[in-house]
Design a protein around this motif. Structure first.
Motif, PDB file in Angstrom:
ATOM      1  N   ILE A  43       0.869  -1.175   0.000  1.00  0.00           N
ATOM      2  CA  ILE A  43       0.000   0.000   0.000  1.00  0.00           C
ATOM      3  C   ILE A  43       0.909   1.229   0.000  1.00  0.00           C
ATOM      4  O   ILE A  43       1.655   1.472   0.949  1.00  0.00           O
ATOM      5  N   GLN A  44       0.851   1.987  -1.075  1.00  0.00           N
ATOM      6  CA  GLN A  44       1.685   3.184  -1.197  1.00  0.00           C
ATOM      7  C   GLN A  44       0.856   4.394  -0.755  1.00  0.00           C
ATOM      8  O   GLN A  44      -0.134   4.742  -1.402  1.00  0.00           O
ATOM      9  N   LYS A  45       1.252   5.001   0.332  1.00  0.00           N
ATOM     10  CA  LYS A  45       0.468   6.079   0.923  1.00  0.00           C
ATOM     11  C   LYS A  45       1.041   7.431   0.516  1.00  0.00           C
ATOM     12  O   LYS A  45       2.226   7.697   0.682  1.00  0.00           O
ATOM     13  N   ARG A  46       0.156   8.270  -0.032  1.00  0.00           N
ATOM     14  CA  ARG A  46       0.517   9.609  -0.475  1.00  0.00           C
ATOM     15  C   ARG A  46      -0.484  10.601   0.108  1.00  0.00           C
ATOM     16  O   ARG A  46      -1.394  10.229   0.839  1.00  0.00           O
ATOM     17  N   MET A  47      -0.355  11.860  -0.272  1.00  0.00           N
ATOM     18  CA  MET A  47      -1.276  12.890   0.211  1.00  0.00           C
ATOM     19  C   MET A  47      -1.336  14.012  -0.815  1.00  0.00           C
ATOM     20  O   MET A  47      -0.313  14.399  -1.399  1.00  0.00           O
ATOM     21  N   PRO A  53      -5.662  12.175   2.198  1.00  0.00           N
ATOM     22  CA  PRO A  53      -4.819  10.978   2.064  1.00  0.00           C
ATOM     23  C   PRO A  53      -5.175  10.171   0.814  1.00  0.00           C
ATOM     24  O   PRO A  53      -6.344  10.125   0.392  1.00  0.00           O
ATOM     25  N   TRP A  55      -4.341   6.253  -0.832  1.00  0.00           N
ATOM     26  CA  TRP A  55      -3.750   4.920  -0.740  1.00  0.00           C
ATOM     27  C   TRP A  55      -3.774   4.295  -2.128  1.00  0.00           C
ATOM     28  O   TRP A  55      -4.839   4.218  -2.768  1.00  0.00           O
ATOM     29  N   ALA A 227     -10.716  10.038   2.428  1.00  0.00           N
ATOM     30  CA  ALA A 227      -9.470   9.533   1.833  1.00  0.00           C
ATOM     31  C   ALA A 227      -9.797   8.931   0.478  1.00  0.00           C
ATOM     32  O   ALA A 227     -10.939   8.512   0.217  1.00  0.00           O
ATOM     33  N   ILE A 229      -8.845   5.893  -2.276  1.00  0.00           N
ATOM     34  CA  ILE A 229      -8.234   4.579  -2.437  1.00  0.00           C
ATOM     35  C   ILE A 229      -8.198   4.270  -3.932  1.00  0.00           C
ATOM     36  O   ILE A 229      -9.221   4.353  -4.613  1.00  0.00           O
ATOM     37  N   LEU A 404      -9.431  -2.390   1.581  1.00  0.00           N
ATOM     38  CA  LEU A 404      -8.701  -1.203   2.029  1.00  0.00           C
ATOM     39  C   LEU A 404      -9.635  -0.213   2.716  1.00  0.00           C
ATOM     40  O   LEU A 404      -9.231   0.485   3.657  1.00  0.00           O
ATOM     41  N   LEU A 408      -9.072   1.339   6.395  1.00  0.00           N
ATOM     42  CA  LEU A 408      -9.110   2.782   6.637  1.00  0.00           C
ATOM     43  C   LEU A 408     -10.116   3.134   7.729  1.00  0.00           C
ATOM     44  O   LEU A 408      -9.797   3.845   8.691  1.00  0.00           O
ATOM     45  N   ASP A 414      -1.009  -1.914   9.220  1.00  0.00           N
ATOM     46  CA  ASP A 414      -0.575  -2.126   7.839  1.00  0.00           C
ATOM     47  C   ASP A 414      -0.344  -3.601   7.517  1.00  0.00           C
ATOM     48  O   ASP A 414      -0.464  -4.012   6.356  1.00  0.00           O
TER      49      ASP A 414
END
Length: 485
Positions: A43-47, A53, A55, A227, A229, A404, A408, A414
């Motif tokens: 899971i690559q988490k960015r913002m 957020p 995912w 968020a 996904i 996911l 969340l 994780d």
């Protein structure tokens, strides 16, 4: 010729020997193999620049992508007196947005070969897009309109309200719906959100206005309460600019609505029987249970295994008893409905009217028996059932996106998915017995039966399960809706 005949006989002998060696042993059931190892992409988490957020999970086998905007407010957060507004708000999102009408939104989505929908559950609302990756950029503009710029047309609100009222009228004549909502009403009452249907009551539905919908939307649909996904044939480098363009300028309009976590859970009482009278019903809808546990319970894995033994699979004790052994029902089951708050535990079945009392005896026999030690072979089968089925929930991009969402909403760690099978397999017989004794308390369960009172009350009375209270359809649904209002 003789050599050929000899060779042919020799060949046939060899084939027969192989076939005989491959004959299955039918003297015992085949053994299941070890649980498969679940290998998921990271899971690559960015913002985004506005703090939203993101995912991302890459899946490049098929050129499609799933994008879910998850809002961390659902029907459990409906304000008092407005039960059903979160569900109605989510449904209204696709009924007009930006410069598009409901029909224009549907046409645009169909033209792109996509699916776009919006709905709400107890703990979250979501706008979900599934689209060929080649059309992602175009589809995101439609999705962003739906999620960020809904217009809430009066005419569409009136239409959806009428549909919901029709649904209430139909449910009042459906014994299964009566039993399901009746159980929630008995356990949680009318003031707790879990005691009312997701869509609300006829009275709240009829009273809703566009202002109610706009108010809930403004408080819940905010970047600080949401968020994104993304699962599919994308990379962060490609998808993040598209998400930034469409969602990066989303700004908060105030403080997000807080989760309604201070719900007062009803205290357990001595067992009581409730009969919801449905004259002429060919079956009795049986619901037995009480308040269960929230999703955050540390006993999640032991409860999952215990309930699999009791009523969470086709080969569970309840189903083998009431369906396979006695033929009282097409299926009997049990479930812990885990939410942010403590959802219900319920054992249920639709049973023959003339076998209602007999079925109740078998229900309580199994509810008592599950508190005893579970045999090792039955425990192993239950754990394997859960473990072997688990990877099926990750087969498609949509499946993964749904998982996911759960991670969340319920703030799962994780490594939750990669360690799930290991934690199921580590559950012991002592764990199962402990949670059964703690959470399965038949002497303090509510027994709710929707059926023909005149046919079932005398035999139920003879069981001595507890005091019997008679309820009406209006006790479950409230007064009948006013048609045309």
């Amino acid at each position: 010729m003789k050599r050929f005949a000899i060779a042919l006989v020799g060949g046939l002998f060899t084939i027969l020997t192989i076939v005989h060696a491959q004959t299955p042993d039918r003297s015992k059931p085949p053994q299941s193999g070890p649980p498969p190892v679940l290998k998921l992409p990271a899971i690559q988490k960015r913002m985004l620049t506005n703090g939203l957020p993101v995912w991302i999970v890459e899946r490049h086998e098929v050129p499609v992508v799933h994008v879910n905007l998850v809002v961390l407010s659902g029907t459990g957060d409906d304000p008092a007196g407005k039960f059903g507004v979160a569900n109605l708000t989510a449904s209204m999102l696709t009924e007009g947005a930006g410069s598009r009408s409901a029909l224009a939104i549907a046409d645009a989505v169909d033209f792109l070969g996509a699916d776009l929908d919006a709905n709400s559950g107890s703990d979250q609302s979501a706008v979900r897009l599934n689209v060929p990756v080649a059309r992602l950029a175009e589809a995101l503009t439609v999705m962003a309109d739906v999620a960020l710029r809904p217009t809430f047309p009066d005419a569409e609100l009136a239409r959806l309200k009428a549909q919901r009222i029709t649904g209430v009228i139909q449910a009042r004549d459906n014994p299964e719906a009566i039993g399901q909502l009746g159980f929630a009403r008995v356990v949680y009452g009318t003031t707790h959100r879990y005691g009312t249907a997701l869509t609300g009551t006829a009275q709240t539905i009829q009273a809703f206005t566009v202002s109610d919908v706009r108010a809930f939307y403004a408080s819940a649909y905010q970047p600080g309460n949401a968020a994104l996904i993304v699962v599919g044939d994308v990379t962060p480098a490609r998808v993040m600019p598209l998400l930034e363009t469409n969602f990066g300028k989303w700004r908060p309009t105030g403080q997000p609505v807080p989760h309604n976590l201070l719900r007062t859970e009803p205290e357990r009482q001595p067992r009581q029987v409730y009969i919801i009278d449905k004259p002429g019903a060919p079956q009795s809808q049986v619901r037995i249970g009480w308040v269960g546990v929230p999703r955050s319970t540390p006993d999640y894995f032991p409860i999952t295994v215990m309930n699999t033994v009791l009523g969470g699979s086709f080969s569970s004790r309840l189903n083998l008893n009431l369906r396979e052994k006695h033929g009282y029902t097409y299926g009997a089951q049990s479930q812990f409905d885990m939410r942010l708050g403590a959802g219900p535990f319920v054992a249920s079945a639709g049973v023959q009217t003339d076998k209602t009392a007999d079925a109740l005896k078998e229900f309580f026999a199994e509810l008592e028996a599950i508190k005893q030690a579970v045999p090792a072979d039955e425990l192993a089968r239950a754990k394997h059932y859960v473990s072997l089925r688990y990877p099926l929930g990750f087969e498609t991009t949509g499946n993964i996106a749904t998982r996911l969402e759960q991670a969340l909403v319920y703030r799962l760690p994780d490594d939750y998915f990669s360690t799930y099978v290991q934690k199921i397999e580590s559950v012991t017989g002592a764990d199962v017995q402990r949670v059964a004794q703690k959470y399965v308390q038949p002497a303090r369960f509510a027994v709710v039966i929707a059926g023909d009172r005149s046919a079932i009350e005398p035999t139920i009375q003879s069981l001595g399960l507890g005091p019997i209270k008679i309820m009406t359809i209006d006790d479950v649904f409230g007064p009948p809706p006013t048609v045309g209002k």
